[in-house]
Scaffold this motif. Sequence first.
Motif, PDB file in Angstrom:
ATOM      1  N   SER A 249       0.815  -1.211   0.000  1.00 30.52           N
ATOM      2  CA  SER A 249       0.000   0.000   0.000  1.00 30.52           C
ATOM      3  C   SER A 249       0.852   1.266   0.000  1.00 30.52           C
ATOM      4  O   SER A 249       0.356   2.348   0.276  1.00 30.52           O
ATOM      5  CB  SER A 249      -0.922  -0.016   1.225  1.00 30.52           C
ATOM      6  N   GLY A 250       2.124   1.138  -0.345  1.00 32.09           N
ATOM      7  CA  GLY A 250       3.007   2.291  -0.376  1.00 32.09           C
ATOM      8  C   GLY A 250       4.456   1.847  -0.337  1.00 32.09           C
ATOM      9  O   GLY A 250       4.746   0.646  -0.298  1.00 32.09           O
ATOM     10  N   PRO A 251       5.390   2.793  -0.307  1.00 34.55           N
ATOM     11  CA  PRO A 251       6.814   2.437  -0.375  1.00 34.55           C
ATOM     12  C   PRO A 251       7.316   1.705   0.865  1.00 34.55           C
ATOM     13  O   PRO A 251       8.326   0.994   0.787  1.00 34.55           O
ATOM     14  CB  PRO A 251       7.508   3.794  -0.534  1.00 34.55           C
ATOM     15  N   GLY A 252       6.619   1.848   1.993  1.00 32.65           N
ATOM     16  CA  GLY A 252       7.043   1.162   3.210  1.00 32.65           C
ATOM     17  C   GLY A 252       6.727  -0.321   3.155  1.00 32.65           C
ATOM     18  O   GLY A 252       7.596  -1.168   3.401  1.00 32.65           O
ATOM     19  N   THR A 253       5.485  -0.654   2.816  1.00 32.98           N
ATOM     20  CA  THR A 253       5.113  -2.071   2.737  1.00 32.98           C
ATOM     21  C   THR A 253       5.642  -2.717   1.452  1.00 32.98           C
ATOM     22  O   THR A 253       5.672  -3.943   1.343  1.00 32.98           O
ATOM     23  CB  THR A 253       3.576  -2.250   2.818  1.00 32.98           C
TER      24      THR A 253
ATOM     25  N   ALA C  51       9.565   9.039   1.111  1.00 35.55           N
ATOM     26  CA  ALA C  51       8.119   8.804   1.194  1.00 35.55           C
ATOM     27  C   ALA C  51       7.369  10.127   1.270  1.00 35.55           C
ATOM     28  O   ALA C  51       6.287  10.278   0.692  1.00 35.55           O
ATOM     29  CB  ALA C  51       7.798   7.932   2.416  1.00 35.55           C
ATOM     30  N   VAL C 255       6.586   0.308  11.219  1.00 33.70           N
ATOM     31  CA  VAL C 255       7.497   1.072  10.348  1.00 33.70           C
ATOM     32  C   VAL C 255       7.029   1.124   8.892  1.00 33.70           C
ATOM     33  O   VAL C 255       6.912   2.206   8.321  1.00 33.70           O
ATOM     34  CB  VAL C 255       8.949   0.556  10.470  1.00 33.70           C
ATOM     35  N   PRO C 256       6.767  -0.018   8.241  1.00 34.63           N
ATOM     36  CA  PRO C 256       6.295   0.080   6.855  1.00 34.63           C
ATOM     37  C   PRO C 256       4.998   0.876   6.718  1.00 34.63           C
ATOM     38  O   PRO C 256       4.834   1.627   5.738  1.00 34.63           O
ATOM     39  CB  PRO C 256       6.128  -1.387   6.418  1.00 34.63           C
ATOM     40  N   HIS C 257       4.098   0.737   7.682  1.00 37.30           N
ATOM     41  CA  HIS C 257       2.848   1.503   7.598  1.00 37.30           C
ATOM     42  C   HIS C 257       3.091   2.997   7.825  1.00 37.30           C
ATOM     43  O   HIS C 257       2.423   3.842   7.219  1.00 37.30           O
ATOM     44  CB  HIS C 257       1.823   0.958   8.603  1.00 37.30           C
ATOM     45  N   LEU C 259       5.781   4.627   6.890  1.00 43.29           N
ATOM     46  CA  LEU C 259       6.310   5.146   5.621  1.00 43.29           C
ATOM     47  C   LEU C 259       5.203   5.263   4.575  1.00 43.29           C
ATOM     48  O   LEU C 259       5.134   6.247   3.837  1.00 43.29           O
ATOM     49  CB  LEU C 259       7.446   4.247   5.118  1.00 43.29           C
ATOM     50  N   ASP C 260       4.345   4.251   4.501  1.00 42.69           N
ATOM     51  CA  ASP C 260       3.204   4.332   3.577  1.00 42.69           C
ATOM     52  C   ASP C 260       2.372   5.577   3.855  1.00 42.69           C
ATOM     53  O   ASP C 260       1.934   6.273   2.928  1.00 42.69           O
ATOM     54  CB  ASP C 260       2.302   3.102   3.725  1.00 42.69           C
ATOM     55  N   HIS C 263       3.681   8.765   2.571  1.00 38.56           N
ATOM     56  CA  HIS C 263       3.554   8.814   1.118  1.00 38.56           C
ATOM     57  C   HIS C 263       2.128   9.086   0.669  1.00 38.56           C
ATOM     58  O   HIS C 263       1.892   9.786  -0.325  1.00 38.56           O
ATOM     59  CB  HIS C 263       4.040   7.478   0.549  1.00 38.56           C
ATOM     60  N   ASN C 264       1.170   8.544   1.404  1.00 35.79           N
ATOM     61  CA  ASN C 264      -0.226   8.555   0.940  1.00 35.79           C
ATOM     62  C   ASN C 264      -1.103   9.616   1.593  1.00 35.79           C
ATOM     63  O   ASN C 264      -2.243   9.816   1.166  1.00 35.79           O
ATOM     64  CB  ASN C 264      -0.870   7.178   1.222  1.00 35.79           C
TER      65      ASN C 264
END
Lengths: 279, 279, 279
Positions: A249-253, C51, C255-257, C259-260, C263-264
């Motif tokens: 769902s974005g660059p992190g995931t 991001a 962390v991944p969420h 960054l997402d 970005h979003n």
Amino acid sequence: MSPTPLLHRPASPQPRLDVWSDVTAIRRRSPLVLNITNFVVMNLTANALLALGASPVMAHAPEELDEMIDLAQAVVINIGTLSREWIDAMERAVVAARRRGIPVVIDPVGSGATRFRTETSRRLLSLASPAILRGNASEIRSLAGSNGSTKGVDSVYESVDAIAAGQWLAKEYGCTVSISGRTDFIVDATGRIGIQNGSDLMPSVTGMGCTASALTGAFSAVNSSPFHAAAHAMALMGVAGELAAKKCSGPGTFVPHFLDTLHNLDEATLIALVNPTAN
Amino acid sequence: MSPTPLLHRPASPQPRLDVWSDVTAIRRRSPLVLNITNFVVMNLTANALLALGASPVMAHAPEELDEMIDLAQAVVINIGTLSREWIDAMERAVVAARRRGIPVVIDPVGSGATRFRTETSRRLLSLASPAILRGNASEIRSLAGSNGSTKGVDSVYESVDAIAAGQWLAKEYGCTVSISGRTDFIVDATGRIGIQNGSDLMPSVTGMGCTASALTGAFSAVNSSPFHAAAHAMALMGVAGELAAKKCSGPGTFVPHFLDTLHNLDEATLIALVNPTAN
Amino acid sequence: MSPTPLLHRPASPQPRLDVWSDVTAIRRRSPLVLNITNFVVMNLTANALLALGASPVMAHAPEELDEMIDLAQAVVINIGTLSREWIDAMERAVVAARRRGIPVVIDPVGSGATRFRTETSRRLLSLASPAILRGNASEIRSLAGSNGSTKGVDSVYESVDAIAAGQWLAKEYGCTVSISGRTDFIVDATGRIGIQNGSDLMPSVTGMGCTASALTGAFSAVNSSPFHAAAHAMALMGVAGELAAKKCSGPGTFVPHFLDTLHNLDEATLIALVNPTAN
């Protein structure tokens, strides 16, 4: 752009790339890839090499480089966070790899942004053989002395704008040049190929270019053609990026799914998606 | 392999490990763990220590090491990307920790691959006390002078093949030795225990061994027995790895789930899964 | 605590923060942010800047710093894993940024834990202008000579307990001070604001403070008020943290969420959640 000859021109307009046989060779042989790379991406590129099936090692001390290179099947040099001491290690590694005849991938991160980076990259290129130069359009242009304006470490040119520079470098240094971008181009002294895979998310993730260079190292360890090794690595990067982009769902995931994809990819999926082009 | 005595031999064939009381002690006391470790895993091991409830600090400048060690409850030394300057810091830290009587964990990454790594690891071991040596079978064998062929930083031996070497090292250096592998073995001068937890995905993730060493540091900060601290850390690693493996789809998604598990793990789940063995 | 004047005191009790206009400016202009930061967080802070839409570069060699700073719109200095050589680079960068008039963010990681960190931070602060100092309560207190007991790199004080120290530093060094904690406080010589956003998970993730500093660099590149740049960065951090906390199951998947989310994020969501306070 003037037309350029195509290496191994196929009967059909779309060239064939046998990426899969290299993937299986990497998984089976688990080649040791020595990385002298930057602090930002070390974890990511180590994980990408492991996910693909290769065996990464990171080392840079002069006391051990010769022994490490005796164990390695490929060397990846990346100047992302370079300093004088690390350049000494890079030069030493490149010379040792040349003596042993193992392939070297050079990633000239930020070449063109500073003279230090441009000159270091040129010196490494002049020492390495066989070498694959893997960079973005700005970096490749800067090394050829074109107007290589680089904005930090990100390219301000399309990859197609660096083909002529890549061809010049391929002849000047006797290397293969892999130019990443929306279309990736691999050029050497006699031919070129394009790869149209990838995802728009990839420029929003740090170290995707560095990861392409690391994977190029793994492919060069199992494929004696630097041209094909570079093309196969970019094709795999692009396909894995497309598949990961669909799951995230974005660059992190994106990143964890990208690594999963490198690990889980099967032949049918790879073949269905690889999209090379002669132009 | 000759039979070896078992420390704290239980009445039942399966030894008991009270991992949970250490986990609660770490969460409650949040011990400061000083890490002098490699560039590849710094982020992961800091996150693993935080997820578990410990307080990680990374520092390596000679100007501040003594003060940092005055604050720390444990020191973790990892030679993954070593260089001369960092070895100086490692030696200084080990000596300071010994003076203060706080435990030191030594991770001899890649020992056996180069003489530089083997000799550095031995020197650190000779300086440290109390020390826990945490490595894979190739690394442990190489330090004992066995045929320690290491392929880069990955082991080419099963952990069981390093037990004799571990026992020799435990006596020679007066340390505890934690050998990771499909079964993890912890040995000291008088006994041994095995841990049969973990996931096949773990060798495909960079820094899992380094993370085991970091967590061993946290356990050694709250448990005065290096033998039990090492066993508890490996048990927790293995259980968290099993749980994460069930939630992920490959080595990329494994990592975030592994960290979540360290943070969320409860007593009942831990007790149900920990699987020690006397053999 | 004695009352302090509020900069731009609004008619309503809740001050307004126009975070969104800076976010769009960053996405549109993609400012180059030069980071001289620590090994633990380089990957995370580069990804956070990407991001958000900024263009990160990490470089520290004296041979190229002046050229890099000629390209940059902001500089972020973080002493997390400092050593003598890196301090030289940091001082050189700060002086070059001052000459060019571009903003500098200083993150005094672990100040108070060792004299080396406290003194280095003070020296960097004395050289930088315009500067934003971004730290936790322990770090800020230590720089002001308060009882700045720092436990490693984690704070043992609430952010409110560092406001007076921040105000003293703001006057002494002519800088803006951004104090992170449950409530974030931004203070300068004439006012202050608080931000009540964020998630309890954030202290369990390494580098969240460092990421706040990096994002502060991006905001300072597009907003000429260091006070507002710092406030906007902390508001965005907090909002993104809240949103990520709702999607994740622990500090690993956070962390991944996170960054997402950077970005979003869209304007409506941001505005609905930003929670500034005059107190």
